[in-house]
Design a protein around this motif. Structure first.
Motif, PDB file in Angstrom:
ATOM      1  N   SER A   4      -6.808  -8.182   1.548  1.00  0.00           N
ATOM      2  CA  SER A   4      -7.569  -7.170   0.805  1.00  0.00           C
ATOM      3  C   SER A   4      -7.844  -5.947   1.667  1.00  0.00           C
ATOM      4  CB  SER A   4      -8.895  -7.766   0.312  1.00  0.00           C
ATOM      5  OG  SER A   4      -8.663  -8.781  -0.645  1.00  0.00           O
ATOM      6  N   LYS A  43      -4.645  -3.880   2.074  1.00  0.00           N
ATOM      7  CA  LYS A  43      -4.305  -3.121   0.866  1.00  0.00           C
ATOM      8  C   LYS A  43      -5.255  -1.928   0.697  1.00  0.00           C
ATOM      9  CE  LYS A  43      -1.466  -4.051  -1.584  1.00  0.00           C
ATOM     10  NZ  LYS A  43      -0.005  -3.744  -1.527  1.00  0.00           N
ATOM     11  N   THR A  44      -6.529  -2.140   0.948  1.00  0.00           N
ATOM     12  CA  THR A  44      -7.513  -1.061   0.811  1.00  0.00           C
ATOM     13  C   THR A  44      -7.232   0.069   1.794  1.00  0.00           C
ATOM     14  OG1 THR A  44      -9.226  -2.606   0.066  1.00  0.00           O
ATOM     15  CG2 THR A  44      -9.977  -0.510   0.961  1.00  0.00           C
ATOM     16  N   ALA A 103      -3.179 -12.974  -6.810  1.00  0.00           N
ATOM     17  CA  ALA A 103      -3.591 -11.592  -7.090  1.00  0.00           C
ATOM     18  C   ALA A 103      -4.557 -11.553  -8.274  1.00  0.00           C
ATOM     19  CB  ALA A 103      -2.373 -10.734  -7.376  1.00  0.00           C
ATOM     20  N   THR A 104      -5.586 -10.733  -8.151  1.00  0.00           N
ATOM     21  CA  THR A 104      -6.556 -10.553  -9.239  1.00  0.00           C
ATOM     22  C   THR A 104      -6.440  -9.175  -9.874  1.00  0.00           C
ATOM     23  OG1 THR A 104      -8.217  -9.825  -7.638  1.00  0.00           O
ATOM     24  CG2 THR A 104      -8.183 -12.167  -8.190  1.00  0.00           C
ATOM     25  N   GLN A 162      -5.361  -6.295  -5.274  1.00  0.00           N
ATOM     26  CA  GLN A 162      -6.576  -7.105  -5.150  1.00  0.00           C
ATOM     27  C   GLN A 162      -6.217  -8.588  -5.135  1.00  0.00           C
ATOM     28  OE1 GLN A 162      -8.557  -5.547  -8.683  1.00  0.00           O
ATOM     29  NE2 GLN A 162      -9.915  -4.315  -7.392  1.00  0.00           N
ATOM     30  N   GLY A 185      -8.051 -12.691  -4.125  1.00  0.00           N
ATOM     31  CA  GLY A 185      -9.211 -13.471  -3.722  1.00  0.00           C
ATOM     32  C   GLY A 185      -8.771 -14.833  -3.222  1.00  0.00           C
ATOM     33  N   GLN A 195       1.928  -6.980  -7.127  1.00  0.00           N
ATOM     34  CA  GLN A 195       0.570  -6.459  -6.959  1.00  0.00           C
ATOM     35  C   GLN A 195       0.103  -6.486  -5.501  1.00  0.00           C
ATOM     36  OE1 GLN A 195      -2.109  -7.083 -10.565  1.00  0.00           O
ATOM     37  NE2 GLN A 195      -1.025  -9.049 -10.485  1.00  0.00           N
ATOM     38  N   ILE A 196       0.744  -7.325  -4.679  1.00  0.00           N
ATOM     39  CA  ILE A 196       0.286  -7.482  -3.296  1.00  0.00           C
ATOM     40  C   ILE A 196       1.394  -7.172  -2.280  1.00  0.00           C
ATOM     41  CG2 ILE A 196      -0.738  -9.057  -1.610  1.00  0.00           C
ATOM     42  CD1 ILE A 196      -2.589  -8.424  -3.930  1.00  0.00           C
TER      43      ILE A 196
END
Length: 345
Positions: free
Chosen positions: A243, A246-247, A267-268, A272, A274, A291-292
């Motif tokens: 996380s 990625k941020t 991936a959420t 994102q 968790g 997504q990741i």
């Protein structure tokens, strides 16, 4: 989208039956959308930058192939068992050959004092209860079992003592896989240290690779294929590392398709993720939205396999054809003990 779209002709001579030594001496084909570069895994510290996050699968392969016998009315039959996965009640799902030679309730005897009772069968798989549990089972399995080499290697030679080292990553920790996360086999401790010294970071996740990874796709319309399920876990620490990367706009690069499938399962949302634990049967083929994962390090895969579909989803079908044409023309070694690629879409 047809299965034949993912086919190609591979010369038999390019199928690796042993890894190169040292591990990091394997060749590495670096692919971007418009460039191909022939490198070595040893070059990775120069190819990755400070802040890049490598996601490593720390699953540990068990010596899941057992050779034993069952005895009935004075007649002895040789039996081969390949363990597939443990069940919550302590039994094991397994492939038994020949299954027709063993009745429900009969015992199979192996070396090292290990025995299994056939409790039942379903869809060609058996349920086995072993006479040992816990550390006693692990110790006996380590002595009696062989590494479950992929079918395309096992067809060429038997597993031996060297495979217990070769077919295991140097960071293997969590026992449960019956196949190795093979892109990770290229890493040795010296390479990991050089990467860390250059500012590359590591996140450890677990996906227990199952024998289903070798099952052929049997449907012509690939979108109707049903993936096998595998158990995985993204611990809280790894989710936090990913996380943060990625941020901060840093690259997240899974090592191997197993690590990629796991983090995309967890991936959420876009960028994102968790903590996550459970079984995943995620099927990644062209049209999938990542997504990741920002890139992927992976070996060269079988024709018409789900892994060919995964890399095609990442790089595009035409580009993957070009990458594989180059690899074949330049004698890259294929499959589990073969060379690797760094795919940068």
């Amino acid at each position: 989208m047809k299965l034949s779209d993912f086919d190609f002709d591979l010369p038999e001579r390019l199928i690796a039956t042993r890894p190169v030594v040292p591990r990091s001496a394997s060749r590495l084909l670096v692919a971007t959308p418009d460039q191909l570069s022939d490198k070595s895994v040893f070059d990775l510290p120069d190819l990755l930058g400070a802040g890049d996050l490598l996601v490593l699968n720390d699953t540990k392969v068990i010596p899941a192939r057992l050779f034993g016998h069952r005895e009935r009315d004075g007649n002895v039959s040789k039996i081969e068992v390949t363990l597939l996965s443990p069940t919550p009640d302590g039994t094991w799902r397994a492939l038994v050959k020949p299954l027709r030679k063993v009745r429900d309730g009969e015992s199979i005897t192996f070396a090292a004092g290990l025995e299994a009772t056939l409790l039942g069968r379903d869809d060609g798989q058996a349920t086995l209860a072993f006479n040992l549990q816990g550390q006693a089972f692990d110790d006996a399995l380590a002595e009696a079992g062989q590494m479950p080499l992929p079918p395309y290697i096992a067809a060429k030679r038997a597993a031996d003592a060297q495979d217990k080292t070769d077919y295991q990553t140097v960071f293997a920790k969590t026992t449960g896989a019956v196949a190795a996360p093979t892109a990770s086999l290229h890493f040795d401790q010296a390479l990991l240290e050089r990467l860390a010294a250059n500012g590359v970071e590591f996140a450890h996740v677990t996906l227990h690779v199952g024998a289903g990874t070798f099952l052929p796709v049997k449907v012509e319309d690939v979108q109707t294929h049903k993936m096998h399920a595998e158990w995985g876990r993204v611990p809280e620490a790894a989710a936090a590392q990913i996380s943060a990367a990625k941020t901060e706009g840093r690259r997240v690069i899974p090592v191997g398709t197993t690590a990629l499938r796991l983090i995309e399962s967890a991936a959420t949302g876009d960028g994102q993720i968790g903590p996550w634990q459970g079984e995943t049967d995620i099927f990644i083929y062209p049209g999938f939205t990542f997504q990741i994962a920002d890139a992927l390090m992976t070996n060269f895969h079988l024709p018409k396999s789900t892994l060919m579909m995964l890399v095609s989803a990442l790089m595009g079908q035409q580009r993957v054809r070009e990458i594989y044409d180059h690899a074949i023309a330049h004698d890259y070694r294929f499959f589990s003990y073969g060379d690797s690629s760094l795919l940068l879409p």
